[in-house]
Write an enzyme that holds these catalytic residues in place. Structure first.
Site, short mmCIF file in Angstrom:
data_model
loop_
_atom_site.label_atom_id
_atom_site.label_comp_id
_atom_site.label_asym_id
_atom_site.label_seq_id
_atom_site.Cartn_x
_atom_site.Cartn_y
_atom_site.Cartn_z
N CYS A 52 19.63 -3.67 25.24
CA CYS A 52 19.91 -4.31 23.94
C CYS A 52 20.61 -5.66 24.10
CB CYS A 52 20.74 -3.38 23.07
SG CYS A 52 19.91 -1.81 22.75
N HIS A 64 24.94 -7.35 17.90
CA HIS A 64 23.76 -6.47 18.06
C HIS A 64 23.77 -5.43 16.93
CE1 HIS A 64 20.83 -3.75 19.53
NE2 HIS A 64 21.69 -2.87 20.02
N ASN A 106 18.06 -0.20 14.90
CA ASN A 106 18.33 -0.86 16.17
C ASN A 106 17.01 -1.18 16.87
OD1 ASN A 106 18.98 -1.50 18.81
ND2 ASN A 106 20.45 0.17 19.08
N1 COA Z 1 21.32 14.15 11.15
C1 COA Z 1 22.19 15.14 10.89
N2 COA Z 1 23.08 15.59 11.78
C2 COA Z 1 23.11 15.00 12.98
C3 COA Z 1 22.24 13.95 13.33
C4 COA Z 1 21.31 13.53 12.35
N3 COA Z 1 20.44 12.54 12.58
N4 COA Z 1 22.49 13.57 14.60
C5 COA Z 1 23.49 14.34 15.04
N5 COA Z 1 23.86 15.21 14.07
C6 COA Z 1 24.91 16.22 14.11
C7 COA Z 1 25.23 16.69 15.51
O1 COA Z 1 24.34 17.71 15.90
C8 COA Z 1 26.63 17.21 15.33
O2 COA Z 1 26.57 18.48 14.76
P1 COA Z 1 27.60 19.64 15.24
O3 COA Z 1 28.95 19.12 14.90
O4 COA Z 1 27.17 20.79 14.44
O5 COA Z 1 27.36 19.75 16.71
C9 COA Z 1 27.22 16.27 14.27
O6 COA Z 1 26.11 15.65 13.63
C10 COA Z 1 28.13 15.21 14.84
O7 COA Z 1 27.48 14.64 15.93
P2 COA Z 1 28.15 13.45 16.73
O8 COA Z 1 27.26 13.04 17.85
O9 COA Z 1 29.58 13.81 17.05
O10 COA Z 1 28.16 12.33 15.59
P3 COA Z 1 28.82 10.92 15.63
O11 COA Z 1 29.78 10.80 14.52
O12 COA Z 1 29.30 10.54 17.02
O13 COA Z 1 27.60 9.98 15.30
C11 COA Z 1 26.00 8.52 16.34
C12 COA Z 1 26.48 9.96 16.16
C13 COA Z 1 24.80 8.53 17.27
C14 COA Z 1 25.61 7.95 15.00
C15 COA Z 1 27.17 7.67 16.94
O14 COA Z 1 27.74 8.34 18.03
C16 COA Z 1 26.73 6.31 17.36
O15 COA Z 1 26.31 5.52 16.57
N6 COA Z 1 26.83 5.98 18.68
C17 COA Z 1 26.34 4.73 19.17
C18 COA Z 1 24.85 4.82 19.35
C19 COA Z 1 24.18 3.48 19.58
O16 COA Z 1 24.48 2.53 18.91
N7 COA Z 1 23.27 3.43 20.56
C20 COA Z 1 22.55 2.27 20.90
C21 COA Z 1 23.44 1.25 21.53
S1 COA Z 1 22.56 -0.15 22.08
#
Ligand code: COA
Length: 326
Positions: free
Chosen positions: A112, A252, A282
């Site tokens: 990215c 980004h 993204n």
């Molecule tokens: N819809 C519903 N629930 C979802 C989900 C979705 N699309 N994706 C994950 N969940 C659930 C998980 O299973 C978890 O459930 P549980 O508590 O029962 O296990 C819960 O939501 C929380 O998951 P978690 O991973 O802790 O959520 P989060 O608050 O960290 O958010 C992201 C997840 C991916 C949105 C966040 O971590 C993020 O944005 N990270 C950066 C990712 C990124 O930008 N990547 C590219 C970089 S170049």
């Protein structure tokens, strides 16, 4: 001393829109979850166009806005992690399709952060006098690399392409400063494998293996917030500028919450952070180029405005470019 100035921008998105409600029919998710955790409402998904198709369209538009002819291009760099093939490169396909017969062409991989890295490479070629006019493209079809049954990743990404023409100028503006950074020690947090090792001497049979993106979301989130915060501070310190001297920060476009946290840590008003991730998600190496082109289309930029472009991504990689608009 020669400077690299931006003389044209372009972008291209596939027509097919996939909303959060559409995604909720594919995996167990909801518009509420995706919007509140990421800010994304919809993304564009290719129905067959390849990365080189998207790159060509964005490149053609950037070229047209620069008023250069394709034959005046000396180099084409395409930042991508989703090329049509390892060879030929996307950049070589674009070179032929544009008719840029005098241009060298290669792809660059920094996930990215790819467009920032490509801008850095192009800027040094221009500053050292090797090339005058360079087409820099970020283009991705991430949809082909997603596990469409994994709700934690498939809701985040989209397809698209952004491009710019960097040109040599005596003017003391354009790309004023660049900082690049990498941390291979964190590489397992965001991965997209390539062709698995296979030959008559390898025992493990992985012939059915389909490479898809895997991610440790929380680690990537922390890395992203820290990268934006540290790099914006570093580029301001290096150039002796203050927050008030900056008109826009184009980070980004991965997640609105990442940008909100970074804005808070930096003490910079969120209003200065351009965002369009609600519409495109993204698009990896393409986001910053698409954002910049939208800002140009919407006439947000005027001569003398200073912008900070800042990226982060797999590798892990990160980088920042300070631009004075010409
Ligand atoms: N819809 C519903 N629930 C979802 C989900 C979705 N699309 N994706 C994950 N969940 C659930 C998980 O299973 C978890 O459930 P549980 O508590 O029962 O296990 C819960 O939501 C929380 O998951 P978690 O991973 O802790 O959520 P989060 O608050 O960290 O958010 C992201 C997840 C991916 C949105 C966040 O971590 C993020 O944005 N990270 C950066 C990712 C990124 O930008 N990547 C590219 C970089 S170049």
């Amino acid at each position: 001393m020669r400077h690299a100035i931006i003389i044209g921008t372009g972008s291209y998105l596939p027509d097919n829109r996939l909303t959060n409600d559409d995604l909720a029919k594919l995996v167990d998710t909801s518009d509420e979850w995706i919007t509140s955790r990421t800010g994304i409402k919809e993304r564009r998904i290719s129905t067959g166009e390849t990365t080189s198709d998207l790159a060509y369209e964005a490149g053609k538009r950037a070229l047209s806005s620069s008023k250069l002819s394709a034959e005046e291009l000396d180099l084409i760099i395409c930042a991508t992690i989703t090329p049509d093939s390892f060879m030929p490169s996307v950049a070589c396909i674009v070179q032929q399709r544009l008719g840029a017969y005098h241009a060298a062409a290669f792809d660059l991989t920094a996930a990215c952060t790819g467009l920032i890295y490509a801008m850095a490479v192009a800027t040094s070629f221009i500053e050292n006098g090797m090339y005058k006019n360079i087409l820099v493209i970020g283009a991705e079809t991430l949809s082909k690399t997603l596990d469409w049954s994994d709700r934690s990743t498939c809701v985040l990404f989209g397809d698209g392409s952004g491009a710019m023409i960097l040109s040599s100028s005596e003017q003391k503006s354009g790309i004023m400063n660049v900082i690049l950074s990498s941390d291979g020690g964190k590489r397992e947090h965001l991965c997209l494998p390539a062709i698995p090792m296979a030959n008559p001497f390898v025992k493990k049979d992985e012939t059915d293996f389909r490479p898809t993106i895997s991610m440790n979301g929380q680690e990537v989130f922390k890395f992203a917030v820290r990268s934006i915060t540290d790099l914006v501070k570093s580029v301001l310190a290096k150039t002796g500028l203050k927050e008030d001297d900056i008109k826009y920060v184009v980070a980004h476009q991965a997640n609105a919450r990442i940008i909100e946290h970074a804005a808070k840590f930096l003490g910079i008003s969120l209003d200065k952070f351009f965002m369009n991730l609600d519409r495109y998600g993204n698009t990896s190496a393409a986001t910053i180029g698409i954002a910049l082109d939208e800002m140009v289309q919407n006439k947000l930029l005027k001569s003398g405005d200073r912008l900070i472009l800042v990226g982060f991504g797999g590798g892990m990689t990160s980088g920042v470019v300070l631009v004075e608009w010409n």
